[in-house]
Design an enzyme around this catalytic site. Structure first.
Site, PDB file in Angstrom:
ATOM      1  NE  ARG A  91      -3.107  -2.798   0.453  1.00 54.83           N
ATOM      2  CZ  ARG A  91      -3.910  -3.722  -0.503  1.00 54.83           C
ATOM      3  NH1 ARG A  91      -4.125  -2.956  -1.908  1.00 54.83           N
ATOM      4  NH2 ARG A  91      -4.568  -4.667  -0.273  1.00 54.83           N
TER       5      ARG A  91
ATOM      6  CG  ASP B 102      -8.678  -2.260   5.868  1.00 54.86           C
ATOM      7  OD1 ASP B 102      -8.038  -1.380   6.473  1.00 54.86           O
ATOM      8  OD2 ASP B 102      -8.275  -2.841   4.890  1.00 54.86           O
TER       9      ASP B 102
ATOM     10  CD  GLU C 200      -5.901  -8.423   5.657  1.00 52.58           C
ATOM     11  OE1 GLU C 200      -4.761  -7.976   5.542  1.00 52.58           O
ATOM     12  OE2 GLU C 200      -6.825  -7.864   5.160  1.00 52.58           O
TER      13      GLU C 200
ATOM     14  CD  GLU D   4      -5.370  -0.491   1.832  1.00 54.05           C
ATOM     15  OE1 GLU D   4      -4.817  -0.068   2.951  1.00 54.05           O
ATOM     16  OE2 GLU D   4      -5.942  -1.587   1.381  1.00 54.05           O
TER      17      GLU D   4
HETATM   18  O1  GCW Z   1      -5.867  -2.209   4.838  1.00 58.48           O
HETATM   19  C1  GCW Z   1      -5.531  -3.646   4.531  1.00 58.48           C
HETATM   20  C2  GCW Z   1      -4.793  -3.898   3.667  1.00 58.48           C
HETATM   21  C3  GCW Z   1      -3.488  -4.716   3.533  1.00 58.48           C
HETATM   22  C4  GCW Z   1      -3.015  -4.585   5.072  1.00 58.48           C
HETATM   23  C5  GCW Z   1      -4.148  -4.980   6.105  1.00 58.48           C
HETATM   24  C6  GCW Z   1      -3.680  -4.672   7.612  1.00 58.48           C
HETATM   25  C7  GCW Z   1      -0.705  -4.916   5.895  1.00 58.48           C
HETATM   26  O2  GCW Z   1      -5.489  -3.971   2.216  1.00 58.48           O
HETATM   27  O3  GCW Z   1      -2.680  -4.371   2.611  1.00 58.48           O
HETATM   28  O4  GCW Z   1      -1.796  -5.528   5.321  1.00 58.48           O
HETATM   29  O5  GCW Z   1      -5.031  -3.946   5.965  1.00 58.48           O
HETATM   30  O6  GCW Z   1      -3.696  -3.554   8.167  1.00 58.48           O
HETATM   31  O7  GCW Z   1      -3.115  -5.446   8.199  1.00 58.48           O
END
Ligand code: GCW
Length: 692
Positions: free
Chosen positions: A150, A346, A273, A374
């Protein structure tokens, strides 16, 4: 038709020609950040690398005041100032900078110079400054292969392959920039952490950076991969309750501190994730965090344990962090901080604050903001983010009744907690201007200033930044400040108004893709907007997912009740028919269309504002920003077209006549592919062409 026409040939030529142009005296690549007004001839950094020498050099090189500047490291410690605060005592012949420590002196020096550049030097009087947060942290999502997750400003600043031998000047420039704001901690690597970072080879590289940063008061932290004992330690498991695993971490911590004695500690993304974590072994977040906390405790280290967790099976992602963390409230060691993103999903352009801030009553919590854009147009859009962060910090959680703001919870004020912190995901890369967009520097700046003093207004911070980065001429400052202050709200309007969220294309989270499906339901925009023939929006009331119930009263009722839910969040909390009557008497459909239109019009207006102030800006920066403003205005149209022509397939309602007509059909837009790899900003010429 025009969809992929190569755009902006004229402006691109202007950029290339800019540095040969005669219209403005100097070229400016933006590398000098907010030091520009002060050191236009290049940075004159101190040759001697001690904190006091650095402070003295800044004064010698850049202080133009008549008064002498005196540094005073107090022999009798001043309890008010603590380890980082300072006092500026302005008198007729001298300004004294008083502090308990050399770091305090350095911070006071940068304050003094900032006052000089922004016209705030006092004739007489005293200014006392103490940071509100103890740990003011940048999180870099930088990988060993130099990509930045990002990141939209080139590659990683840290050249791992040439460290520890080669030391680049930017390492020190970076430390200086942070010190000038009071940022005192940096996590060098991505939370999706490569275990290699903890190998002896990499620790030697980290040491070089830590040594450069130290005199600037900047401490190094690392993100760790929870499965490191297995990956690099040769163990069969990474189970936090296994004795050998705990012992491995104890030894690793001792090794790190032997190389970097003031190492800050670990940042951890676990069971999120696809990252490994204690749940892989049937253990809890508390088990995992406490094991690591014990390893760094003897050396004064801390663990920042992220609460960014969600589960594809869960009916409402906004509820997941609370479901997983509330059962462990009060179970974390005293050197653990649970790091919570500002909103429950997010980093969307607008989210309500995460209910977890209010729910964890016996746990130290910190906020994580995203400086990198992002979801806000990457480094193509001009968006000043401070108003968004302040909205979260100012929000009242009602945890202990009225006045329990996220700010007072996270500064430790509400509970009298000694450990407190705030983090921002950095927008910094190796591009010459550091952040990709000249105005994105304002977000690094604003994060730092906010971490020092979360009560500063968005306006005051923007004012400071503009005067130091461009000029203090009122005819520049006033219109540009107004533009910046409006820019976040306006991005909400043209991307995701009224509580819509996550309607992005999965291709890099840049443009719109509200129609997209995904292998995981919670990675699909449809999961969030729930548009269909019956209406749009996510029902999070007690009749829906029940997410409103995670907020303390009166918020649960306020959000849950259609009469009282703020319209800016109405589709976040409610599913409404397309012809729902808003308070204005307009239908929901028409209000959505009009809000998008406002966003479109304002974004187009930025181009005019920028043209009006052209004479105040060097050609290079003017052109580089101008190209991006044109793209931003086009993207606003793209967002509206994509969202509304897709929603129209359900609503069958017309775009009101006082709105501009969409330039593309749903079929055309759904074919757009921008192919972003490695989390880069898309090339401008792969984006849909639009007539402004
Ligand atoms: O915002 C999302 C992003 C991921 C990121 C994740 C996180 C580092 O799309 O790229 O990973 O959150 O905050 O862990």
């Amino acid at each position: 038709m025009r969809l992929f026409k190569i755009l902006l040939l004229a402006s691109m030529t202007a950029v290339l020609a800019s540095c040969n142009g005669t219209a403005k005296p100097e070229c400016n690549d933006g590398h000098q950040l907010w030091f520009y007004s002060m050191d236009q001839d290049g940075m004159n950094l101190s040759e001697e690398k001690t904190t006091m020498a650095i402070a003295a050099n800044e004064v010698r090189e850049y202080w133009h005041g008549e008064q002498a500047v005196l540094f005073n490291v107090l022999e009798t410690k001043d309890d008010v100032l603590g380890p980082e605060g300072y006092r500026l005592v302005f008198g007729k012949d001298a300004v004294a900078v008083d502090a308990n420590t050399e770091t305090g002196i350095l911070y006071g020096t940068y304050d003094l110079l900032r006052r000089q550049e922004t016209g705030k030097v006092l004739k007489e009087g005293t200014v006392t400054e103490v940071p509100a947060y103890q740990y003011r942290v940048l999180n870099h999502w930088d990988n060993p292969d130099l990509t930045v997750e990002r990141g939209y400003a080139g590659q990683s600043l840290w050249k791992w392959e040439t460290l520890p031998e080669t030391v680049l000047p930017v390492y020190e420039e970076y430390a200086r920039a942070n010190a000038s704001l009071g940022i005192n901690c940096t996590v060098l690597n991505n939370v999706n952490a490569d275990p290699v970072i903890l190998t002896p080879e990499y620790l030697q590289k980290v040491k070089v950076l830590a040594d450069i940063f130290r005199p600037y008061g900047l401490k190094v932290f690392l993100s760790i991969n929870f499965a490191s004992p297995k990956h690099i330690g040769g163990l069969k498991t990474s189970d936090p309750l296994d004795k050998d695993v705990a012992e491995w971490w104890n030894k690793k911590a001792a090794e790190i501190y032997s190389v970097i004695p003031d190492f800050g500690g670990f940042l951890v993304k676990a069971n999120s994730e696809g990252q490994s974590g204690p749940q892989d072994y049937g253990r809890t977040h508390a088990d995992g965090a406490n094991m690591l906390a014990k390893a760094v405790k003897p050396f004064g280290g801390i663990v920042m344990w992220r609460a960014f967790v969600y589960d594809p099976q869960a009916p409402d992602r906004a509820m997941q962090a609370s479901l997983e963390f509330v059962p462990f409230d009060g179970k974390f060691d005293d050197n653990v901080i649970v790091q919570i993103k500002n909103g429950p999903i997010d980093f969307q352009p607008r989210e309500p604050f995460s209910p977890l801030f209010g729910q964890l009553e016996n746990t130290t919590v910190m906020a994580e903001m995203q400086i990198t854009q992002e979801y806000l147009g990457h480094s193509n859009h001009l968006v000043y983010l401070h108003p968004m962060w302040k909205e979260c910090l100012d929000a009242d959680t009602y945890q202990k009744g009225e006045g329990s703001t996220v700010r007072d919870i996270t500064t430790g004020k509400l509970h009298g907690r000694p450990l407190n912190a705030i983090a921002g995901v950095a927008n910094i890369g190796d591009s010459t201007n550091w952040c990709g967009h000249h105005f994105a520097q304002a977000n690094w700046y604003a994060f730092g200033r906010m971490a020092w003093d979360p009560e500063l207004s968005s306006e005051d911070i923007a004012d400071e930044w503009i005067k130091q980065t461009f000029t203090d001429d009122k005819d520049f400052v006033d219109p540009i400040k107004a533009l910046m202050l409006e820019s976040r709200e306006n991005t909400v309007r043209y991307e995701m108004p009224m509580g819509l969220h996550h309607t992005f294309s999965s291709e890099g989270h840049y443009g719109p893709g509200p129609w997209e499906g995904s292998i995981r339901p919670d990675w699909s925009p449809k999961y969030y907007h729930k548009a269909g023939p019956d209406g749009v929006g996510f029902d999070r009331t007690m009749n829906g997912s029940g997410n409103v119930g995670q907020y303390h009263e009166p918020l649960a009722s306020l959000y849950g009740n259609l009469e009282t839910c703020p319209e800016e969040l109405i589709l976040w909390f409610h599913h409404l028919p397309w012809d729902y009557k808003m308070k204005s008497g307009e239908t929901l459909w028409d209000t959505l269309c009009h809000t998008f239109q406002q966003g479109i019009d304002a974004a187009a207006g930025y181009i005019d504002t920028w043209a009006d102030v052209r004479k105040f800006v060097d050609e290079q920066r003017w052109n580089e920003v101008n190209v991006k403003l044109i793209r931003q205005a086009k993207d606003a149209l793209w967002w509206r077209d994509a969202t509304m022509v897709y929603f129209q397939t359900f609503s069958n309602m017309p775009i009101p006549e006082d709105c501009s007509a969409p330039q593309y059909t749903f079929e055309e837009l759904s074919k757009v592919r921008i192919n972003i790899t490695n989390y880069e900003t898309p090339d401008l010429d792969v984006l849909p062409e639009y007539e402004l």
